[in-house]
Motif scaffolding. Structure first.
Motif, PDB file in Angstrom:
ATOM      1  N   SER A  85       0.858  -1.181   0.000  1.00  0.00           N
ATOM      2  CA  SER A  85       0.000   0.000   0.000  1.00  0.00           C
ATOM      3  C   SER A  85       0.892   1.229   0.000  1.00  0.00           C
ATOM      4  N   ASP A  86       0.682   2.104  -0.967  1.00  0.00           N
ATOM      5  CA  ASP A  86       1.457   3.347  -1.022  1.00  0.00           C
ATOM      6  C   ASP A  86       0.838   4.443  -0.166  1.00  0.00           C
ATOM      7  N   ASP A  87      -0.361   4.201   0.373  1.00  0.00           N
ATOM      8  CA  ASP A  87      -1.092   5.262   1.064  1.00  0.00           C
ATOM      9  C   ASP A  87      -0.340   5.806   2.269  1.00  0.00           C
ATOM     10  N   ALA A  88       0.224   4.900   3.092  1.00  0.00           N
ATOM     11  CA  ALA A  88       0.894   5.344   4.309  1.00  0.00           C
ATOM     12  C   ALA A  88       2.098   6.210   3.985  1.00  0.00           C
ATOM     13  N   ILE A  89       2.850   5.804   2.983  1.00  0.00           N
ATOM     14  CA  ILE A  89       4.044   6.561   2.617  1.00  0.00           C
ATOM     15  C   ILE A  89       3.660   7.909   2.035  1.00  0.00           C
ATOM     16  N   GLU A  90       2.673   7.942   1.149  1.00  0.00           N
ATOM     17  CA  GLU A  90       2.273   9.214   0.544  1.00  0.00           C
ATOM     18  C   GLU A  90       1.642  10.147   1.573  1.00  0.00           C
ATOM     19  N   ALA A  91       0.964   9.592   2.582  1.00  0.00           N
ATOM     20  CA  ALA A  91       0.333  10.418   3.609  1.00  0.00           C
ATOM     21  C   ALA A  91       1.360  11.002   4.570  1.00  0.00           C
ATOM     22  N   GLN A  92       2.432  10.266   4.838  1.00  0.00           N
ATOM     23  CA  GLN A  92       3.395  10.686   5.846  1.00  0.00           C
ATOM     24  C   GLN A  92       4.592  11.441   5.279  1.00  0.00           C
ATOM     25  N   PHE A  93       4.868  11.268   3.990  1.00  0.00           N
ATOM     26  CA  PHE A  93       6.065  11.847   3.397  1.00  0.00           C
ATOM     27  C   PHE A  93       5.733  13.046   2.529  1.00  0.00           C
ATOM     28  N   SER A  94       6.737  13.889   2.330  1.00  0.00           N
ATOM     29  CA  SER A  94       6.626  14.930   1.318  1.00  0.00           C
ATOM     30  C   SER A  94       6.627  14.270  -0.054  1.00  0.00           C
ATOM     31  N   ALA A  95       6.262  15.027  -1.085  1.00  0.00           N
ATOM     32  CA  ALA A  95       6.223  14.480  -2.445  1.00  0.00           C
ATOM     33  C   ALA A  95       7.600  13.988  -2.864  1.00  0.00           C
ATOM     34  N   GLU A  96       8.650  14.727  -2.500  1.00  0.00           N
ATOM     35  CA  GLU A  96      10.002  14.329  -2.881  1.00  0.00           C
ATOM     36  C   GLU A  96      10.435  13.068  -2.148  1.00  0.00           C
ATOM     37  N   ASP A  97      10.150  12.980  -0.849  1.00  0.00           N
ATOM     38  CA  ASP A  97      10.519  11.779  -0.106  1.00  0.00           C
ATOM     39  C   ASP A  97       9.722  10.567  -0.586  1.00  0.00           C
TER      40      ASP A  97
END
Length: 432
Positions: A85-97
């Motif tokens: 799931s990419d949701d957790a990473i996209e929710a917690q990180f900046s676009a660049e991270d």
């Protein structure tokens, strides 16, 4: 116990039946001193060992059973870009991270291919992955997810319209899909045993049937098995759901962060090559985009390998073979004449948010877990990142270690029933 239940499921594994294992590695019987001890001889642990040895460290791998005995030798064999799931990473990180985190998974596929070539591992790798939707609603969800990947990460996914779907798969079950030419599939046990052999040739000491009973933390880590003690400067915990199976005191703080989920696979008798090739264009790996999904692929010897029925209670489902065969026939009714020859299963580790859970317990004890059924390629990069971190290049390891994780609700007694109820909700949603 998980091990006793799972042992019954490995007796009829296509993977085990189609490999010739080398003679068992010795157990740890004498005290030794190394720079790094890796616990677990699966993809992640063996990858870490290879990378650390290449950097000049002395490395020992301790495996409770045999190399590839756990999820690395039982999974569906699909090497896929991205995260479960990419949701957790996209929710917690900046676009660049988030882009950097995604690129790590692209590099994971490249690393897998390079290791196969570098170490001449014969593991039946085939490029190409189809992600398919079973209806128009799921098709819209898949199209939106694919658009997000193309736009955010500049990753080349090819959309497949309803009008085109029949050109990709000989099944009326699917509405639309996407094609990824860089992901693919392989024989996971052959790959794992190939990594183990490469590690041995590089000078890694591998000890099988050497369950770790105690991990004593400190400036030096002391790792005890039934017969001997190993002393090291760093330890890498790569046992996933089995980490605390033999001793609940190894890393008790990690128990509540992952859950064991049983996943099950069947393989048919072999069919004519032309028949197998007509089922799926380019002989791709396939999965649907349901939350509780089906996944399948042709094998090198022209069988249909079909997986997907899961157990969130750690109990083997009843009538496993017949129910899995029916799931296969829902996709390919034309395979009704084929016998199911193999059926097996095992446990994978999932995290609450289905994102990987990497980190440190102390400055010199690392852990790798939470691959959530999406780890065939990512485990390789996990080993590389932890080796880089031990060598002083921790930026990318620390990027993924920043992902926040939460314990499964319900405590020790109730978290499994709570998960079963939660998965039932998602199964119902998949039907709507």
């Amino acid at each position: 116990m998980l091990l006793s239940k799972e042992a019954q499921l490995t007796e009829n594994s296509y993977y085990e039946a189609s490999v010739t294992r080398p003679g068992p590695a010795p157990a740890l019987r004498e005290p030794i001193r190394v720079d790094v001890c890796v616990i677990g001889a699966g993809f992640a642990g063996l990858s870490a060992a290879l990378e650390l040895r290449a950097k000049g460290y002395t490395v020992a791998v301790l495996e409770a059973k045999t190399a590839g005995w756990g999820a690395s030798g039982r999974n569906g064999g699909q090497a896929i870009v991205g995260y479960a799931s990419d949701d957790a990473i996209e929710a917690q990180f900046s676009a660049e991270d988030a882009r950097q985190a995604w690129q790590i998974t692209v590099e994971a596929l490249q690393l897998l291919r390079s290791r196969i070539a570098q170490h001449a591992i014969s593991c039946d790798f085939v490029p190409g992955f189809l992600n398919l939707a079973i209806n128009a609603k799921k098709g819209r969800e898949l199209a939106q997810a694919s658009d997000n990947i193309r736009q955010r990460y500049n990753y080349p996914l090819q959309s497949i319209s309803p009008a085109e779907i029949g050109n990709w798969i000989d099944s009326k079950r699917f509405h639309s899909g996407s094609f990824d030419p860089q992901s693919g599939h392989l024989h996971p046990l052959k790959y794992c045993l190939g990594l183990a052999e490469a590690a041995k040739l590089a000078g890694v000491q591998i000890f099988e049937n050497s369950a770790v009973l105690q991990l004593r933390r400190g400036s030096q880590v002391r790792v005890k098995t039934a017969q001997a003690e190993l002393v090291c400067d760093f330890a890498v915990l790569a046992g996933n759901v089995y980490l605390n199976e033999f001793s609940h005191k190894l890393a008790p703080e990690l128990n509540k962060r992952i859950m064991p989920v049983g996943t099950y696979i069947i393989a048919t008798e072999a069919m004519e090559p032309q028949r197998a090739e007509a089922l799926i264009r380019q002989r791709c790996a396939v999965c649907d985009n349901n939350f509780v999904l089906d996944y399948f692929r042709p094998t090198a010897d022209h069988r249909m390998l079909f997986g997907g029925r899961v157990s969130y209670s750690a109990a083997t489902p009843r009538n496993l073979v017949s129910s899995m065969r029916q799931r296969m026939l829902n996709v390919f009714p034309q395979l009704g004449d084929l016998k199911v020859i193999y059926a097996w299963g095992g446990f994978v580790d999932i995290s609450m948010n289905r994102a990987p859970d990497f980190g440190r317990l102390d400055h010199n004890i690392y852990y790798l877990q939470g691959f959530s059924g999406h780890g065939l390629a990512l485990t390789g990069m996990a080993g590389k990142l932890v080796a880089d971190s031990i060598a002083g290049q921790a930026e990318r390891f620390d990027l993924l270690a920043r992902v926040k994780h939460y314990p499964f609700p319900g405590g020790k007694l109730m978290r499994t029933p709570a998960l079963v109820l939660g998965m039932l909700y998602y199964q119902i949603k998949d039907l709507l």
